[in-house]
Design an enzyme around this catalytic site. Structure first.
Site, short mmCIF file in Angstrom:
data_model
loop_
_atom_site.label_atom_id
_atom_site.label_comp_id
_atom_site.label_asym_id
_atom_site.label_seq_id
_atom_site.Cartn_x
_atom_site.Cartn_y
_atom_site.Cartn_z
N SER A 70 -9.73 -0.69 7.15
CA SER A 70 -9.36 -0.45 5.81
C SER A 70 -8.62 -1.55 5.10
CB SER A 70 -8.06 0.64 5.90
OG SER A 70 -9.08 2.08 5.82
N SER A 86 -9.64 1.44 2.83
CA SER A 86 -8.91 2.41 1.90
C SER A 86 -7.82 1.33 1.35
CB SER A 86 -8.25 3.36 2.73
OG SER A 86 -7.34 2.99 3.56
N LYS A 136 0.85 -1.14 -0.02
CA LYS A 136 -0.01 -0.06 0.05
C LYS A 136 0.93 1.02 -0.06
CE LYS A 136 -3.90 1.89 2.57
NZ LYS A 136 -4.57 1.54 3.80
#
Ligand SMILES: [Zn+2]
Lengths: 91, 467, 481
Positions: C176, C152, C77
């Site tokens: 997330s 996310s 990420k």
């Protein structure tokens, strides 16, 4: 709409947070609805609750030792003049 | 009535590393931005790595000022934007969720005056700004982050001071105390800074910020009282405000309060758990705490019969009291205290001189022993001390190199005395009617021996020869 | 080359010499080239991946020591720092930021010879749960590209689900990791707070968030936890959890274990398909020998408001450092004074970030902290007590990971409150610090549903055992890409 929180107040907060806000409607309306939503907290009945935080014994902390950083970090940053970081003028 | 409160910022200069990263705590004498790392530059993703010793040293300060010390301490974020603050918040302490600051309420007595301590907190020092450019159009601020993250202890007092003199006395005691605790060197530039708040006649409180030395703090307070009194005498109201100390012009200047400064949005620093300083740790710290200045003084008076005033001077300066404690024994203690307070203090009165001095504790005991055994006169000892500080040589070497040894050889001294008596027949004559004249003759002998004659022996021999 | 294998299978294949690392990595890079234009999981692909693979192959050939990942392709990420590579947080503000250091999780994976095939998409600064708030455009759900992949850590879940890597690291502030895992039918893990070092994770709400793996199987998650967890001197909030090897005994099963079904998470607002999947999951857990009973946790009602208040406050402070002075993008200083300069520079933040920053300036401010921020901390404390209470009776708690099915891109983007409520089942693990895992469970109308299991603090190993047990009861169709 929550009248407890005024538009001016939200604009002032944006200023505190150092953000030029152009499209006021976009922000003010949504932020208002979010803050409205938070009012549910008033009915949680937690006034007497104590705040619990994790703790750590002193002995687990870093020993006081100087270890120089391996790189010349300033060269990896921007806006420098000589060895200094440049910032705008202060008033 | 005048009320003065202080916020003293003291860097923990005796630490090796910064409060939250392993960069050097002593940022001085470094190229700009050479004492930085991702942590103290607040680079994204970095986290504070709390320095254990910083907490111990700050706790010692709290204990020495008789403050309460909590079992758990917490850190908070003080949020404001400023170029010297890499994260745009400062990690500091506060007591909003109970007493979690490193030191709680305390008290210290200076002479007759009690000063209450409100709180002691541990926090990080910001970087430093340098202003460049003359015309306001092309002005640029340059930032050096070497200082950013240096451990700083803030001592907040109640408004208990009534005049600048009390402030000065307090600062003297406080800097001696900090030095004695081995937490800070108050003589380093910028190591001690302060804010003050001043009000007169129960009127509005004025904050004075940016006072960069203890020396200026007293001046700033004095200036502010005078300013307020002058306003008051002309019936001009004193507004509650923040003023800055201008250390060039030595005056306080009203500073426009900046928006954003109004609300720091304090909240808990989640990257640092609450730190447990249990009773056991506190006890251990207490046991390692250096002897207090007051107790040293008492010991010097009681054990060695050193006069109060000498003991006071000796105990309040860590450099001298350390030297004294390392060098003395029961017999030579008083003599050593004399050497330190009458001679050494003049020769090692600045930081630089102390750092360059080659004197050690055995030099001092040698000197005192030589005086006590009559090998050296006090006068010669002073000359030897000067040489020792410069060269660090052994006392015996210096005595022979400079020929400082006492002329205590009876025959040699008698020879000199006879010579003086021949040269000064009038004085010899006079001495028969006026015994005071003998001192003049002793002086002459001293002159001839360049101060090395054993004064006791000289007097004895002179008396014998005159009879 | 079959890319549809788990991390443990990949290691086995490489170890036995059935595949070379280079071939697998090359095929992975091809897969990214072929489908990522459509899915937009990646913000940056590592051009040295194949070279790195060759080096590992060489080490294997020479019989040299090779790390336990054997060149496994992992996506990261883009809010986790890799030294000398760009870390953007999917924000224009950090478009040009090159991290000068490795996050702890990255150092640990490098030591074990993992290959980082690229940095993947997220909602800007991880603020969102759809990946629509990325400044570089949304990612798409591989199960149906008109739908959001969740967020996310959307890029992480998409890349694992679409075989663009074998595993991924995301971060979980309020769901997330678990939310996109549920939406994309992968495993998503939020560990006990402090189990994994956050050093090098760009903070959004630092007091509650954790890095977490997104994998194809529960065992893969256990494998990654073995590598990336542990005390870290660079993160004072890391803990010694006492968990040794997360993989051993993972097949212990859950016979006789007591599981509480959280009533507040299967009531109002739940999609019927999600409810029926949850009921099904409960039966399957019972089929494995567990005893399931309803449990009520009162504070769940207030958890979302508490969560957003706390995250906004911390975000407002964490993102303050982005003033464009020491790093950032080109914007000349001349002609500005400090405040006007940074206020101008910070307009590069996207609208969602700006909204949260305004909230973050408001709720902890002197005039409002008592009403909002302080109360939120108290809700957090009371919730923690309630959850700990529940764990005196139960070994695990269970609930749907998300109360709704994946929705269409654009469907909820303008309704912040509707988005808030999507988080309701996941935030409690963050607010209380307990571990939680989303296990792929079923597909409804071509859209995935995940089931969430929770355990008490430091029971991470035990939680993985239950997740593994549940996983064995599930047979899912292949992702239609
Ligand atoms: Zn540093």
């Amino acid at each position: 709409m929550n009248k407890l929180v005024t538009e001016e107040e939200i604009e002032l907060v944006a200023k505190f947070m150092k953000i030029d806000v152009h499209d006021h409607k976009e922000y003010v309306e949504k932020v208002h609805s979010m803050i409205d939503f938070f009012n549910i907290l008033d009915s949680a009945g937690v006034e007497d609750e104590e705040i619990i935080i994790a703790d750590l014994p002193l002995s687990k902390l870093r020993e006081d030792m100087h270890i120089p950083y391996e790189d010349n970090l300033i060269e990896k940053l921007k806006n420098f003049k000589g060895n200094y970081v440049r910032a705008p003028k202060m008033i | 009535m005048t009320k003065i409160g202080l916020e003293i910022h003291c860097q923990l200069t005796k630490l090796e590393s910064k409060l939250f990263c392993p960069c050097k705590a002593n940022y001085r004498d470094n190229e700009p931005n050479s004492n930085i790392c991702p942590i103290c530059m607040g680079l994204p993703g970095t986290l504070p790595r709390l320095n254990q010793k910083a907490i111990e040293k700050a706790t010692l300060i709290a204990m020495a000022l008789n403050c309460s010390t909590p079992e758990k301490i917490a850190f908070f974020r003080k949020n404001y934007f400023y170029p010297d603050l890499p994260k745009n918040f400062q990690i500091t302490q506060l007591n909003i969720y109970g007493d979690t600051s490193i030191g709680g309420i305390g008290e210290i007595t200076i002479g007759e005056k009690k000063i209450r301590i409100t709180r002691i907190q541990l926090e990080e020092d910001p970087g430093r700004l340098i202003y460049e450019g003359s015309s306001s159009k092309n002005q640029i601020t340059l930032v050096d982050y070497n200082r950013a993250g240096t451990p700083l202890v803030e001592i907040v007092t109640e408004p208990d001071f009534e005049n600048p003199k009390q402030v000065r006395d307090f600062l003297k005691v406080l800097s001696d105390l900090l030095e004695n605790l081995d937490v800070s060197d108050p003589s380093l530039e910028g190591a001690m800074r302060a804010d003050a708040n001043v009000s007169i006649l129960g009127g509005n409180k004025v904050e004075i910020k940016n006072i960069n030395s203890f020396h200026d703090l007293e001046k700033a307070v004095h200036f502010e009282i005078t300013r307020q009194e002058s306003l008051h005498s002309r019936n001009i109201p004193i507004v509650q405000e923040t003023r800055h100390w201008d250390d060039q012009r030595k005056i306080t200047i009203s500073s426009r309060s900046k928006e954003g400064d109004l609300d720091y949005r304090y909240f808990l620093e989640g990257d640092i758990p609450w730190i447990k300083i249990g009773i056991d740790v506190q006890e251990k710290l207490k046991s390692t705490m250096p002897e207090s200045i007051v107790s040293k003084k008492e010991r010097y008076v009681k054990n060695y019969g050193i006069p109060e005033q000498v003991a006071e001077v000796l105990s309040s300066d860590k450099y001298y009291s350390d030297l004294f404690d390392e060098s003395h024994n029961q017999t030579n203690a008083k003599e050593i205290s004399n050497i330190i307070t009458t001679d050494l203090m003049g020769l090692a009165d600045t930081r630089e001189k102390r750092e360059q001095s080659k004197l050690n504790s055995s030099h001092l005991s040698d000197l005192a022993d030589a005086i006590l055994s009559g090998k050296l006169t006090r006068n010669s000892a002073k000359n030897a001390l000067y040489e020792i500080i410069k060269s660090g040589k052994e006392l015996s070497t210096i005595i022979s190199e400079l020929d400082l040894g006492n002329v205590s050889d009876k025959n040699k001294l008698e020879e000199i005395i006879k010579q003086v008596m021949l040269e000064e027949p009038q004085a010899v004559e006079e001495s028969k009617s006026n015994p005071q004249t003998i001192n003049f003759l002793v002086g002459k002998v001293m002159q001839k021996t360049r101060g090395k004659a054993d004064p006791q022996l000289t007097l004895e021999l002179l008396k014998k020869n005159l009879d | 080359m079959n890319l549809k294998i788990s991390a443990l299978e990949f290691i086995e294949e490489v170890k036995t010499g059935n595949i070379s690392v280079e071939d697998f990595i090359s095929a992975t890079i091809d897969q990214i080239k072929n489908i990522d234009e459509k899915l937009h999981a990646f913000l940056h692909v590592n051009p040295e991946s194949v070279e790195q693979a060759k080096k590992i192959d060489k080490k294997i050939k020479l019989g040299e020591k090779v790390g336990s990942c054997f060149g496994m392709p992992i996506s990261i990420k883009d809010n986790i720092c890799i030294k000398n590579s760009k870390t953007t947080c999917a924000s224009k503000m950090l478009e040009n930021f090159t991290a000068p250091y490795d996050a702890t999780v990255i150092s640990k994976l490098k030591e074990q010879d993992a290959i980082f095939v690229g940095k993947v998409n997220l909602d800007e600064f991880a603020m969102g749960l759809t990946t629509e708030f990325s400044a570089f455009g949304p990612s798409r759900n591989p199960w149906n590209t008109d739908y959001v992949p969740g967020g996310s850590s959307g890029g992480s879940a998409v890349s694992v689900s679409a075989f663009e890597c074998v595993a991924s690291l995301g971060s979980d502030t309020g769901g997330s990791v678990r939310n996109p895992a549920s939406f994309c039918s992968t495993v998503g893990y939020k560990p006990t707070y402090g189990l994994i070092s956050r050093y090098g994770l760009i903070s959004y709400a630092n007091s509650i968030e954790q890095i977490g793996p997104i994998t194809r199987t529960v065992k893969d998650t256990a494998f990654l936890l073995n590598i990336i967890s542990g005390l870290d001197p660079n993160d004072n909030t890391t803990i010694d959890s006492g968990n040794a090897d997360f993989l051993t005994d993972i097949d212990s099963g859950i016979e006789g274990k007591k599981i509480g079904v959280i009533q507040e998470m299967i009531g109002d607002g739940i999609d019927p398909a999600v409810l029926s999947a949850t009921n099904d999951a409960v039966s399957k857990l019972e089929g494995l020998g567990a005893i399931c009973e309803p449990v009520s946790i009162d504070m769940v009602k207030y958890s979302v408001a508490s969560y957003y208040t706390i995250t906004a406050t911390e975000a407002g402070s964490n993102l303050a450092r982005f003033d464009n002075l020491r790093y950032g993008y080109d914007l000349p200083l001349e002609g500005y004074e400090f405040n006007s300069y940074i206020s101008k520079a910070r307009t590069k933040f996207g609208p969602e970030v700006i909204r949260r920053m305004i909230l973050g300036g408001f709720v902890p401010s002197a005039g409002h902290a008592g009403k909002y921020f302080l109360k939120s901390l108290k809700v957090k404390s009371k919730l923690t007590k309630e959850v700990n209470d529940a764990f005196t009776k139960f070994d695990y708690l269970v609930a749907p990971t998300v109360p709704v099915l994946p929705f269409k891109i654009g469907e909820k983007i303008d309704d912040p409150i509707a988005l808030f409520l999507v988080d309701i089942n996941t935030v409690i693990a963050n607010l209380t610090g307990i571990p939680s895992i989303s296990v792929p469970f079923s597909i409804s109308n071509g859209l995935p549903i995940g089931i969430q299991l929770l355990a008490k603090q430091n029971d991470d190993k035990k939680l993985l055992q239950a997740a593994r047990a549940l996983e064995t009861t599930v047979q899912l169709p292949e992702v239609p890409i």
